[in-house]
Design a protein around this motif. Structure first.
Motif, mmCIF file in Angstrom:
data_model
loop_
_atom_site.group_PDB
_atom_site.id
_atom_site.type_symbol
_atom_site.label_atom_id
_atom_site.label_comp_id
_atom_site.label_asym_id
_atom_site.label_seq_id
_atom_site.Cartn_x
_atom_site.Cartn_y
_atom_site.Cartn_z
ATOM 1 N N SER A 183 -55.444 -8.680 -1.399
ATOM 2 C CA SER A 183 -55.851 -10.035 -1.014
ATOM 3 C C SER A 183 -56.299 -10.045 0.447
ATOM 4 O O SER A 183 -57.255 -10.741 0.797
ATOM 5 C CB SER A 183 -54.741 -11.047 -1.286
ATOM 6 N N GLY A 243 -59.993 -9.770 -0.378
ATOM 7 C CA GLY A 243 -60.077 -11.210 -0.608
ATOM 8 C C GLY A 243 -59.744 -11.678 -2.009
ATOM 9 O O GLY A 243 -59.946 -12.840 -2.341
ATOM 10 N N VAL A 244 -59.259 -10.771 -2.849
ATOM 11 C CA VAL A 244 -58.851 -11.130 -4.210
ATOM 12 C C VAL A 244 -57.503 -10.469 -4.481
ATOM 13 O O VAL A 244 -57.371 -9.249 -4.332
ATOM 14 C CB VAL A 244 -59.868 -10.625 -5.270
ATOM 15 N N GLU A 278 -67.674 -9.471 -7.978
ATOM 16 C CA GLU A 278 -66.933 -10.579 -7.366
ATOM 17 C C GLU A 278 -66.050 -10.051 -6.224
ATOM 18 O O GLU A 278 -65.933 -10.681 -5.164
ATOM 19 C CB GLU A 278 -66.086 -11.293 -8.435
ATOM 20 N N ARG A 299 -68.251 -9.487 -3.255
ATOM 21 C CA ARG A 299 -68.622 -10.754 -2.597
ATOM 22 C C ARG A 299 -67.462 -11.285 -1.759
ATOM 23 O O ARG A 299 -67.635 -11.671 -0.604
ATOM 24 C CB ARG A 299 -69.037 -11.803 -3.638
ATOM 25 N N ALA A 300 -66.255 -11.281 -2.350
ATOM 26 C CA ALA A 300 -65.083 -11.799 -1.635
ATOM 27 C C ALA A 300 -64.768 -10.930 -0.417
ATOM 28 O O ALA A 300 -64.405 -11.458 0.649
ATOM 29 C CB ALA A 300 -63.882 -11.854 -2.572
ATOM 30 N N SER A 306 -66.813 -11.959 2.438
ATOM 31 C CA SER A 306 -66.806 -13.365 2.854
ATOM 32 C C SER A 306 -65.405 -13.898 3.154
ATOM 33 O O SER A 306 -65.104 -14.241 4.289
ATOM 34 C CB SER A 306 -67.495 -14.241 1.807
ATOM 35 N N THR A 307 -64.520 -13.948 2.162
ATOM 36 C CA THR A 307 -63.223 -14.602 2.379
ATOM 37 C C THR A 307 -62.098 -13.671 2.817
ATOM 38 O O THR A 307 -61.048 -14.141 3.259
ATOM 39 C CB THR A 307 -62.767 -15.349 1.107
ATOM 40 N N ALA A 308 -62.251 -12.347 2.682
ATOM 41 C CA ALA A 308 -61.169 -11.422 3.044
ATOM 42 C C ALA A 308 -60.831 -11.544 4.526
ATOM 43 O O ALA A 308 -61.718 -11.447 5.375
ATOM 44 C CB ALA A 308 -61.566 -9.987 2.706
ATOM 45 N N HIS A 344 -61.840 -8.635 6.838
ATOM 46 C CA HIS A 344 -63.250 -8.239 6.940
ATOM 47 C C HIS A 344 -63.731 -8.245 8.388
ATOM 48 O O HIS A 344 -63.530 -9.219 9.112
ATOM 49 C CB HIS A 344 -64.154 -9.152 6.110
#
Ligand code: GTP
Ligand code: MN
Ligand code: MN
Ligand code: MN
Ligand code: MN
Ligand code: MN
Length: 203
Positions: free
Chosen positions: A76, A80-81, A127, A130-131, A134-136, A139
């Motif tokens: 996560s 980001g997941v 996916e 992408r995550a 962007s959202t991690a 990153h």
């Protein structure tokens, strides 16, 4: 089991050890490079903050979380997941080779690295990519970017041989090569050619 390897249970019995879990996320794909070279599989690795290639994952404290929950937490942060990781995804555990940095007083406890493999659908892998960008939260800091592993061979050593000539953290390179072999993602002959070529490229 090869020498230096431990079962998951043996590894966990070492309460004085530090533990790190990493995972190879991959899928099959029918896409082609330049419309003619089969890509065959998407395997995700990452460029780490230290400039080395490795798998997503990280340090886990087994007294606070299971190995798999810790790996999911690291995913996560790094991609980001919070992908669920199961005990069945575990491949091997082994003592990390001693390095100059791990001989410092603050980290004198032995490190055991646990390796997992998780096969996914191509859309799930996309996916994750992408995550991760962007959202991690990691990153651009601990993780500079996710990279796909080229599995094909091109003239002059381009492709897998070039990829294998880069620098990897710990034994991530052998975790990758062993997985390609064990899962049949690259034929034994192609893999051997890439390994031979990668040493030439490196010299
Ligand atoms: P922090 O969040 O800063 O604590 O890092 P982390 O928890 O993400 O730890 P990291 O992923 O760096 O892994 C911890 C240690 O495991 C590293 O210092 C390496 O020695 C080793 N390591 C990292 N990546 C890999 C990998 O892909 N394979 C193997 N075998 N070892 C790795
Ligand atoms: Mn182009
Ligand atoms: Mn981490
Ligand atoms: Mn990490
Ligand atoms: Mn961590
Ligand atoms: Mn961290």
């Amino acid at each position: 089991m090869a020498s230096g390897q431990l079962s998951r249970a043996e590894a966990l019995a070492c309460s004085g050890c530090r533990h790190a879990c990493h995972v190879m996320l991959y899928c099959d794909t029918s896409t082609q490079l330049f419309g003619r070279i089969p890509i065959r599989h998407i395997i995700l690795m990452q460029m780490r903050f230290d400039g080395l290639l490795g798998f997503p994952g990280g340090l886990v404290n087994p007294s606070e979380e299971t190995l798999e929950a810790g790996l999911s937490r690291e995913l996560s942060e790094e991609v980001g997941v919070a992908l669920p990781i199961n005990v069945e995804d575990h491949v091997e555990s082994c003592y990390a080779p001693a390095t100059s940095s791990s001989s410092s007083a603050s980290s004198s406890r032995r490190l055991i690295t646990h390796f997992y493999v998780k096969k996914m659908e191509e859309e799930q892998i996309r996916e994750v990519e992408r995550a991760a960008a962007s959202t991690a939260t990691d990153h651009g800091q601990e993780v500079l970017g996710m990279v796909r592993v080229p599995l094909y061979a091109m003239k002059g050593g381009g492709g897998l041989a070039s990829f294998l000539s880069h620098s990897f953290i710990g034994n991530a390179r052998s975790q990758l090569v062993d997985s390609l072999s064990r899962l049949g993602l690259v034929s034994p002959a192609e893999l051997q050619r890439a390994l031979d070529k990668s040493l030439e490229t490196h010299a």
